[in-house]
Design a protein around this motif. Structure first.
Motif, PDB file in Angstrom:
ATOM      1  N   VAL A  56     -22.974  -8.609 -30.041  1.00 34.13           N
ATOM      2  CA  VAL A  56     -21.917  -8.311 -29.066  1.00 34.13           C
ATOM      3  C   VAL A  56     -21.691  -9.517 -28.163  1.00 34.13           C
ATOM      4  CG1 VAL A  56     -21.335  -6.884 -27.070  1.00 34.13           C
ATOM      5  CG2 VAL A  56     -22.253  -5.823 -29.123  1.00 34.13           C
ATOM      6  N   LEU A  57     -22.799 -10.122 -27.681  1.00 34.78           N
ATOM      7  CA  LEU A  57     -22.682 -11.291 -26.804  1.00 34.78           C
ATOM      8  C   LEU A  57     -21.975 -12.440 -27.510  1.00 34.78           C
ATOM      9  CD1 LEU A  57     -26.071 -11.466 -24.858  1.00 34.78           C
ATOM     10  CD2 LEU A  57     -23.788 -11.054 -23.941  1.00 34.78           C
TER      11      LEU A  57
ATOM     12  N   LEU B 249     -17.257 -15.871 -28.451  1.00 36.57           N
ATOM     13  CA  LEU B 249     -16.233 -16.371 -29.384  1.00 36.57           C
ATOM     14  C   LEU B 249     -14.839 -16.036 -28.882  1.00 36.57           C
ATOM     15  CD1 LEU B 249     -17.535 -15.786 -32.999  1.00 36.57           C
ATOM     16  CD2 LEU B 249     -16.287 -17.788 -32.180  1.00 36.57           C
ATOM     17  N   TRP B 250     -14.711 -14.787 -28.448  1.00 37.15           N
ATOM     18  CA  TRP B 250     -13.410 -14.294 -27.981  1.00 37.15           C
ATOM     19  C   TRP B 250     -12.939 -15.106 -26.774  1.00 37.15           C
ATOM     20  CZ3 TRP B 250     -11.873 -11.813 -23.384  1.00 37.15           C
ATOM     21  CH2 TRP B 250     -10.581 -11.266 -23.424  1.00 37.15           C
ATOM     22  N   ARG B 251     -13.894 -15.348 -25.849  1.00 37.56           N
ATOM     23  CA  ARG B 251     -13.550 -16.102 -24.636  1.00 37.56           C
ATOM     24  C   ARG B 251     -13.133 -17.519 -24.986  1.00 37.56           C
ATOM     25  NH1 ARG B 251     -17.679 -15.856 -19.786  1.00 37.56           N
ATOM     26  NH2 ARG B 251     -16.620 -17.831 -19.415  1.00 37.56           N
ATOM     27  N   LYS B 252     -13.856 -18.114 -25.955  1.00 36.70           N
ATOM     28  CA  LYS B 252     -13.585 -19.497 -26.352  1.00 36.70           C
ATOM     29  C   LYS B 252     -12.190 -19.613 -26.987  1.00 36.70           C
ATOM     30  CE  LYS B 252     -15.977 -23.443 -28.179  1.00 36.70           C
ATOM     31  NZ  LYS B 252     -16.858 -23.929 -29.217  1.00 36.70           N
ATOM     32  N   SER B 253     -11.925 -18.687 -27.897  1.00 37.68           N
ATOM     33  CA  SER B 253     -10.618 -18.741 -28.575  1.00 37.68           C
ATOM     34  C   SER B 253      -9.505 -18.486 -27.563  1.00 37.68           C
ATOM     35  CB  SER B 253     -10.573 -17.724 -29.713  1.00 37.68           C
ATOM     36  OG  SER B 253     -10.523 -16.426 -29.176  1.00 37.68           O
TER      37      SER B 253
ATOM     38  N   ALA C  58      -9.622 -19.321 -24.412  1.00 38.46           N
ATOM     39  CA  ALA C  58      -9.474 -20.555 -23.604  1.00 38.46           C
ATOM     40  C   ALA C  58      -8.656 -21.589 -24.358  1.00 38.46           C
ATOM     41  CB  ALA C  58     -10.852 -21.116 -23.259  1.00 38.46           C
ATOM     42  N   THR C  59      -8.934 -21.778 -25.661  1.00 34.36           N
ATOM     43  CA  THR C  59      -8.194 -22.779 -26.419  1.00 34.36           C
ATOM     44  C   THR C  59      -6.734 -22.366 -26.538  1.00 34.36           C
ATOM     45  OG1 THR C  59      -9.081 -21.717 -28.365  1.00 34.36           O
ATOM     46  CG2 THR C  59     -10.011 -23.866 -27.805  1.00 34.36           C
ATOM     47  N   GLN C  60      -6.525 -21.069 -26.660  1.00 37.46           N
ATOM     48  CA  GLN C  60      -5.160 -20.561 -26.756  1.00 37.46           C
ATOM     49  C   GLN C  60      -4.390 -20.948 -25.488  1.00 37.46           C
ATOM     50  OE1 GLN C  60      -4.171 -18.933 -29.607  1.00 37.46           O
ATOM     51  NE2 GLN C  60      -2.146 -19.328 -28.734  1.00 37.46           N
ATOM     52  N   GLN C  61      -5.059 -20.755 -24.315  1.00 41.04           N
ATOM     53  CA  GLN C  61      -4.410 -21.071 -23.045  1.00 41.04           C
ATOM     54  C   GLN C  61      -4.115 -22.557 -22.948  1.00 41.04           C
ATOM     55  OE1 GLN C  61      -6.919 -19.422 -20.026  1.00 41.04           O
ATOM     56  NE2 GLN C  61      -5.617 -17.615 -19.809  1.00 41.04           N
ATOM     57  N   LYS C  62      -5.071 -23.373 -23.444  1.00 39.02           N
ATOM     58  CA  LYS C  62      -4.887 -24.830 -23.426  1.00 39.02           C
ATOM     59  C   LYS C  62      -3.634 -25.212 -24.222  1.00 39.02           C
ATOM     60  CE  LYS C  62      -9.086 -27.451 -22.969  1.00 39.02           C
ATOM     61  NZ  LYS C  62     -10.223 -27.892 -23.806  1.00 39.02           N
ATOM     62  N   LYS C  63      -3.547 -24.592 -25.411  1.00 36.37           N
ATOM     63  CA  LYS C  63      -2.381 -24.840 -26.276  1.00 36.37           C
ATOM     64  C   LYS C  63      -1.110 -24.465 -25.565  1.00 36.37           C
ATOM     65  CE  LYS C  63      -4.145 -24.519 -30.967  1.00 36.37           C
ATOM     66  NZ  LYS C  63      -4.504 -23.497 -31.945  1.00 36.37           N
ATOM     67  N   ASP C  64      -1.174 -23.347 -24.845  1.00 34.95           N
ATOM     68  CA  ASP C  64       0.023 -22.868 -24.134  1.00 34.95           C
ATOM     69  C   ASP C  64       0.459 -23.873 -23.086  1.00 34.95           C
ATOM     70  OD1 ASP C  64       0.020 -20.680 -25.660  1.00 34.95           O
ATOM     71  OD2 ASP C  64      -0.866 -19.325 -24.177  1.00 34.95           O
ATOM     72  N   VAL C  65      -0.563 -24.458 -22.414  1.00 35.28           N
ATOM     73  CA  VAL C  65      -0.276 -25.433 -21.378  1.00 35.28           C
ATOM     74  C   VAL C  65       0.395 -26.668 -21.994  1.00 35.28           C
ATOM     75  CG1 VAL C  65      -1.279 -27.013 -19.688  1.00 35.28           C
ATOM     76  CG2 VAL C  65      -2.082 -24.650 -19.834  1.00 35.28           C
ATOM     77  N   LEU C  66      -0.176 -27.097 -23.135  1.00 33.05           N
ATOM     78  CA  LEU C  66       0.389 -28.275 -23.819  1.00 33.05           C
ATOM     79  C   LEU C  66       1.808 -27.955 -24.267  1.00 33.05           C
ATOM     80  CD1 LEU C  66      -2.662 -29.522 -25.914  1.00 33.05           C
ATOM     81  CD2 LEU C  66      -1.506 -30.795 -24.109  1.00 33.05           C
TER      82      LEU C  66
END
Lengths: 129, 175
Positions: A109-110, A115-119, A121-129
């Motif tokens: 579960v942890l 994993l979910w948090r990481k993906s 975060a990267t999604q948000q980064k992409k959105d910013v770019l």
């Protein structure tokens, strides 16, 4: 007594010990049960495999109980009452073993959460770019 | 930086767990009989002819049941400890001679410098041993006044074990 007669008598002696009034089906049950219990003395062997005296005694005890008509469950209860859950290879769920059972689940579960948090975060980064 | 710190914590905790695991003694099994009544038995006495030994003989009394055999090497060092330390008053030391030959057992007692037991029961077949969950000799059980097993010691009792582990447990049961 002639030597060959003497040797022959050993075969009959052995045969009579092994036979001890178990049917073929009961003998199969006996062998199966022997494998389900851990030898308390040499802990990495089942009582079916162990050469230790106690394992032999326990095999005989199980055989006697089968001959007396005891069920597998009754024999299991008999063994656990004397040697504790250690003797079976299936630890039951108790407060002490709960950790053993739940740690893998908690870890999965942890990891999924991480994993979910990481993906995310990267999604948000992409959105910013 | 934060990640490294978390990794360090995980690594140290795994190391600690392994260290604890390695120092545990896997032979030191807890007895399934703690808090239960001592199983009934009726066995012949080793020395007194035609006398039967039963747990009922020690009702209302604290007693110590010591499982031993003449073929057991670890029993030799334990025997000296049992000979040298008399149990407190009104506490009986009962022997269970496990899977042994009576002649060998009696000879062994003589060779080892005496008999510390109040009485010795002969468990020639080891059947009572199974009822007690005995998995190695020597083993020692402490039984309280209600006939309940309160403690089991596995392995040979050293002088240290006697004073620091067994005696306190015995005194606890006497109160």
């Amino acid at each position: 007594m002639k030597p060959y007669l003497f040797i022959l008598s050993f075969f009959f002696l052995n045969a009579s010990i092994v036979a001890q009034s178990l049917t073929e089906q009961e003998t199969a049950r006996w062998h199966q049960l022997n494998q389900q219990f851990r030898c308390p003395t040499c802990q990495n062997e089942s009582i079916a495999d162990s050469q230790v005296g106690l394992a032999a005694d326990l095999r005989t005890e199980i055989k006697t109980q089968i001959a007396e008509g005891k069920s597998d469950e009754e024999i299991r209860t008999f063994m656990v009452a004397r040697y504790g859950h250690f003797i079976t290879y299936e630890p039951p769920l108790t407060p002490i073993t709960a950790l053993l059972w739940f740690i893998p689940l908690i870890l999965i579960v942890l990891m999924l959460l991480g994993l979910w948090r990481k993906s995310h975060a990267t999604q948000q980064k992409k959105d910013v770019l | 930086m934060k990640n490294k710190f978390i990794l360090l914590i995980i690594f140290t905790s795994i190391l600690l767990l392994l260290a604890v695991g390695l120092t545990l003694n896997p032979r030191d099994l807890p007895s399934a009989l703690i808090g239960k009544k001592v199983p009934h038995f009726a066995l012949p006495s080793l020395i007194q002819n035609r006398q039967t030994v039963t747990p009922e003989m020690f009702a209302q009394q604290v007693w110590v049941l010591n499982v031993w055999a003449s073929w057991c090497v670890a029993c030799q060092s334990e025997h000296h400890v049992l000979l040298q330390n008399r149990l407190p008053e009104n506490v009986a030391l009962v022997g269970l001679n496990y899977k042994d030959d009576a002649h060998n057992a009696i000879r062994w007692l003589k060779q080892m410098g005496g008999n510390p037991y109040h009485i010795i029961a002969q468990d020639t077949k080891g059947r009572v041993g199974i009822d007690l969950g005995v998995y190695g000799v020597p083993e020692t059980f402490i039984i309280d006044k209600q006939g309940k097993i309160i403690y089991r010691f596995t392995g040979a009792i050293s002088e240290d074990d006697y004073t620091h582990i067994l005696l306190p447990k015995i005194n606890e049961a006497r109160q």
